[in-house]
Design a protein around this motif. Structure first.
Motif, PDB file in Angstrom:
ATOM      1  N   GLN A  36       0.993  -1.407  -0.073  1.00 23.36           N
ATOM      2  CA  GLN A  36      -0.007  -0.042   0.241  1.00 23.36           C
ATOM      3  C   GLN A  36       1.121   1.367   0.026  1.00 23.36           C
ATOM      4  OE1 GLN A  36      -4.169   0.056   0.019  1.00 23.36           O
ATOM      5  NE2 GLN A  36      -3.070  -1.781  -0.576  1.00 23.36           N
ATOM      6  N   GLU A  37       2.301   0.819  -0.381  1.00 27.76           N
ATOM      7  CA  GLU A  37       2.883   2.490  -0.922  1.00 27.76           C
ATOM      8  C   GLU A  37       3.718   2.582  -1.616  1.00 27.76           C
ATOM      9  OE1 GLU A  37       5.341   2.364   3.077  1.00 27.76           O
ATOM     10  OE2 GLU A  37       5.827   0.762   2.718  1.00 27.76           O
ATOM     11  N   ILE A  65       6.376   7.011  -0.104  1.00 26.75           N
ATOM     12  CA  ILE A  65       4.638   7.523   0.087  1.00 26.75           C
ATOM     13  C   ILE A  65       3.527   6.407   0.099  1.00 26.75           C
ATOM     14  CG2 ILE A  65       2.923   8.392  -1.437  1.00 26.75           C
ATOM     15  CD1 ILE A  65       5.949   9.796  -2.678  1.00 26.75           C
ATOM     16  N   THR A  66       2.603   6.634   0.929  1.00 25.27           N
ATOM     17  CA  THR A  66       1.442   5.780   1.301  1.00 25.27           C
ATOM     18  C   THR A  66       0.776   5.987   0.498  1.00 25.27           C
ATOM     19  OG1 THR A  66       0.754   7.483   3.250  1.00 25.27           O
ATOM     20  CG2 THR A  66       2.134   5.306   4.210  1.00 25.27           C
ATOM     21  N   ILE A  67      -0.603   4.786   0.297  1.00 29.05           N
ATOM     22  CA  ILE A  67      -1.803   5.445  -0.816  1.00 29.05           C
ATOM     23  C   ILE A  67      -2.174   6.709  -0.836  1.00 29.05           C
ATOM     24  CG2 ILE A  67      -2.743   3.483   0.486  1.00 29.05           C
ATOM     25  CD1 ILE A  67      -3.899   2.823  -2.264  1.00 29.05           C
ATOM     26  N   GLY A  68      -3.072   7.444  -1.765  1.00 28.75           N
ATOM     27  CA  GLY A  68      -3.387   8.399  -1.205  1.00 28.75           C
ATOM     28  C   GLY A  68      -3.031   9.477  -0.712  1.00 28.75           C
ATOM     29  N   VAL A 101      -2.522   9.638  -6.940  1.00 32.38           N
ATOM     30  CA  VAL A 101      -2.724   8.974  -8.353  1.00 32.38           C
ATOM     31  C   VAL A 101      -2.606   7.158  -8.412  1.00 32.38           C
ATOM     32  CG1 VAL A 101      -0.811   8.062 -10.226  1.00 32.38           C
ATOM     33  CG2 VAL A 101      -0.770  10.355  -9.723  1.00 32.38           C
ATOM     34  N   LEU A 102      -1.806   6.777  -7.294  1.00 33.28           N
ATOM     35  CA  LEU A 102      -1.991   4.784  -6.874  1.00 33.28           C
ATOM     36  C   LEU A 102      -3.523   4.821  -6.972  1.00 33.28           C
ATOM     37  CD1 LEU A 102      -0.646   2.076  -6.492  1.00 33.28           C
ATOM     38  CD2 LEU A 102       0.605   3.223  -4.287  1.00 33.28           C
ATOM     39  N   ALA A 103      -3.524   5.916  -5.815  1.00 30.00           N
ATOM     40  CA  ALA A 103      -5.673   6.001  -5.502  1.00 30.00           C
ATOM     41  C   ALA A 103      -6.647   5.512  -6.526  1.00 30.00           C
ATOM     42  CB  ALA A 103      -5.211   5.894  -4.340  1.00 30.00           C
TER      43      ALA A 103
END
Length: 167
Positions: free
Chosen positions: A68-69, A84-87, A94-96
């Protein structure tokens, strides 16, 4: 002329050319430089170096997805955030969300992570693997406001499509 030497390889772009022309000249040269190589770190390193040198951005690089990162990958420019964590921030968003985000002014992006106080605008493109899963993001920062536009989005996404079968 801008020239990027990589052992026996080089990328040459007319430095005074319009942005779209620079991208149009860069993409086939990237394909030639990378060739059939599928080592993700090597490919990301040369892609980041080429984009960075041709456009003289503040920071150009990749974050790879682990759980999740995002974990710092190959890049050019000043030191950067390592995780960098999701969101969180533009890259985490962008990941989220799964789509490219263009930020004309990073100070106006809720939750922006200031890895460098010199960053004023940013574009982040998701990079998916052949299975369609986001495996990395291409993150580019500029010292100028409103650097990135639809031209950058179009061509950086084309570079992503080229990378799709490499990562």
């Amino acid at each position: 002329m801008l020239s990027l030497a990589a052992m026996a390889e080089s990328i040459t772009i007319e430095s005074s050319a319009p942005k779209a022309i620079k991208y149009e000249e860069l993409i086939p040269q990237l394909k030639s430089l990378v060739g059939a190589d599928k080592h993700p770190i090597a490919v990301m390193a040369n892609v980041a170096a080429a984009i960075h040198d041709v456009f003289a951005f503040l920071w150009t690089g990749f974050y790879t997805v682990e759980g999740q990162e995002l974990i710092l990958g190959p890049f050019q420019g000043p030191v950067a955030c390592m995780r960098i964590t999701i969101g969180r921030g533009v890259s985490g968003a962008v990941l989220a969300e799964g789509y490219t985000i263009v930020v004309p002014n990073v100070d106006e992006f809720p939750g922006h992570i200031a890895c460098s106080s010199d960053s004023r605008s940013e574009i982040v493109v998701p990079v998916k693997n052949a299975a369609g899963v986001i495996c990395a993001v291409l993150d580019v920062d500029s010292t100028q406001l409103e650097t990135f536009d639809d031209v950058d989005k179009k061509y950086l996404e084309l570079i992503y499509y080229f990378l799709e079968n490499k990562l």
